[in-house]
Scaffold this active site. Sequence first.
Site, short mmCIF file in Angstrom:
data_model
loop_
_atom_site.label_atom_id
_atom_site.label_comp_id
_atom_site.label_asym_id
_atom_site.label_seq_id
_atom_site.Cartn_x
_atom_site.Cartn_y
_atom_site.Cartn_z
CB SER A 68 0.68 15.31 4.48
OG SER A 68 1.04 15.15 5.80
CG ASP A 284 -0.59 17.72 7.05
OD1 ASP A 284 0.54 17.25 7.36
OD2 ASP A 284 -1.60 16.99 6.94
NE ARG A 497 3.79 0.33 4.25
CZ ARG A 497 3.69 1.64 4.01
NH1 ARG A 497 4.75 2.42 4.07
NH2 ARG A 497 2.54 2.18 3.71
N GLY A 500 1.64 4.41 0.34
CA GLY A 500 0.26 4.80 0.03
C GLY A 500 0.13 6.29 -0.17
CB THR A 501 1.60 9.21 0.86
OG1 THR A 501 2.93 8.82 1.20
CG2 THR A 501 0.66 8.94 2.01
C1 G16 Z 1 0.50 9.72 5.97
C2 G16 Z 1 -0.23 8.89 7.00
C3 G16 Z 1 0.77 8.28 7.94
C4 G16 Z 1 1.81 7.47 7.15
C5 G16 Z 1 2.44 8.33 6.07
C6 G16 Z 1 3.34 7.57 5.14
O1 G16 Z 1 1.19 10.74 6.61
O2 G16 Z 1 -1.14 9.70 7.69
O3 G16 Z 1 0.08 7.48 8.86
O4 G16 Z 1 2.80 7.00 7.99
O5 G16 Z 1 1.42 8.90 5.27
O6 G16 Z 1 2.60 6.61 4.46
P1 G16 Z 1 3.19 5.76 3.27
O7 G16 Z 1 4.41 5.09 3.83
O8 G16 Z 1 2.11 4.80 2.92
O9 G16 Z 1 3.58 6.70 2.18
P2 G16 Z 1 1.17 12.24 6.10
O10 G16 Z 1 1.85 12.99 7.18
O11 G16 Z 1 1.89 12.27 4.79
O12 G16 Z 1 -0.28 12.54 5.95
#
Ligand code: G16
Length: 547
Positions: A68, A284, A497, A500-501
Amino acid sequence: MSINLRTVYAFAREMYPKLSTEYIQYGTAGFRGKAEFLDSVMFRMGVLATLRSRFRGGAVIGVMITASHNPEPDNGVKLVDPKGEMLDASWESIATDLVNVSDQDLEQHVAKIIKDNSIDITSSSHVFVGMDNRYHSPRLLKAVADGVIALKGNVREFGIVTTPMLHFFVVAANTKETYGKPTEEGYYEKLIKAFELLRNGQLENGNYKNNVVFDGANGVGARKMLQFIKRMNKSLNISVINQGIGPGKINDECGADYVKVLQRPPISMPVVEPFTRCVSVDGDADRVVYFFTNEKGEFQLLDGDRIATLVAGYLMDLVTRSEIDLRLGLVQTAYANGASTDYIVNELKFPVSCVPTGVKHLHHKALEYDIGVYFEANGHGTIVFSDHAKATIATASETKASAKTLLLLIDLINETVGDAISDMLLVETILNHKGWDVKDWISTYNDLPNRQLKIKVQDRNVIETTNAERVCVKPEGLQTEIENVVSNYKRGRAFVRPSGTEDIVRVYAEAATKEDTENLAYEVGVLVQRLAGGVGPELTKPGSAHL
Ligand code: G16
């Protein structure tokens, strides 16, 4: 059909051995990391999707290979449940355990999942797989397909597609095509038809001009937008930049995340007239933000909050004019600008809820309303309509023009998940109907200045949060220190926080002035570095000489 679980082990050992012992966790949107370590994860997700399909009575499950918004060396996997939602939360831990088990224990572990969930391993299963345009995606797609084959499941490969397209195909197949045809053409056809009917030949209206610049982030969105343009009847003039051909890398100094977080146009932005509508999507194409520059050349952002408020106000108006009784609601996260929430609650009189980051959380909350609008500030969101809402709108459309419009909007919206292209066409429709340009849109309320920082720490999981991520409960003492700092700033708000990515901690700050916002973000960032084991370089103090 007889299935020998030994095959799963054989594939793993021969072709997809687990190369790293580092613990991997199912994150905000599946697994994500450096592509070279993901082959075994992908193979196992092929296995998991097949088991999930059998668990769900043979319904189609989707597997999307993409990282993404992350940089090019990363890749990842998103799993799509039968109704188009992200994988059910109860299976996230099953997925995490499956990717972390050793190759030697894999066969036994799969047997345990089958037993624990009473899965009929001989029943039929269907898995749809798609990928983004990263150079390592085809290799990882093969690994997913092999995971399905190892359990004698049926796999259908869609090649390069946007994440929302794959969600669309899954739902279309599972609803016996009442949602649309589960093909690329079926997707274009449904959206373009609704968009052009909604335009009804009126290409310009009031301040609305029929031109837009589209930043495709060198990702899948660019390719698919070019396909849209070919099939559209010149109903919108779209010029596509960052098309992904040439040296440009996916999400590199372009795309929705870059534009939103750094609050500046993509580096390759051509010179355009002030107030030209510009759109950025991510790699994506499941997120979208708008931006423009004013007559002084200043950058102005219209993010997910702006899209949410525009859409919510418009839907509310149509529902009122249609004289139908439906419960509308809007779902946001802690990242929502305080001014947007005030506007929604006080001006639009729309019920608002706040949930943790991740469309998986927003989507489920939005399903509690007849019409649930959900958007993250980063531009990830959509609108969901209950069966009751759809039936009520359909009946009203026999007599009311406003309800007819609502009915067409349902077809334009990809309800399965945030869809950058569908969302963009929706925004274009609303602005066109209202006769608005970006000046009209941005004048609805004034955003509070805000700033995001990414902080590198030794282990981001030392940070734990509660109350929709607005309060940090671990490490001890951090929240109290954040509150002390925030209390020095007018209209100050800040939270931290773990992402998560990405392997970072996110800091969000907003305050009454830009200068205060920069200082607040800096002070909170320093607290995170001090109390949560920062490993990166020291943060630069705002306004200091080497800025
Ligand atoms: C994904 C999730 C989103 C989220 C983003 C960032 O987006 O689908 O809902 O806002 O990650 O998440 P985090 O702050 O936990 O890194 P994408 O577009 O990367 O798939």
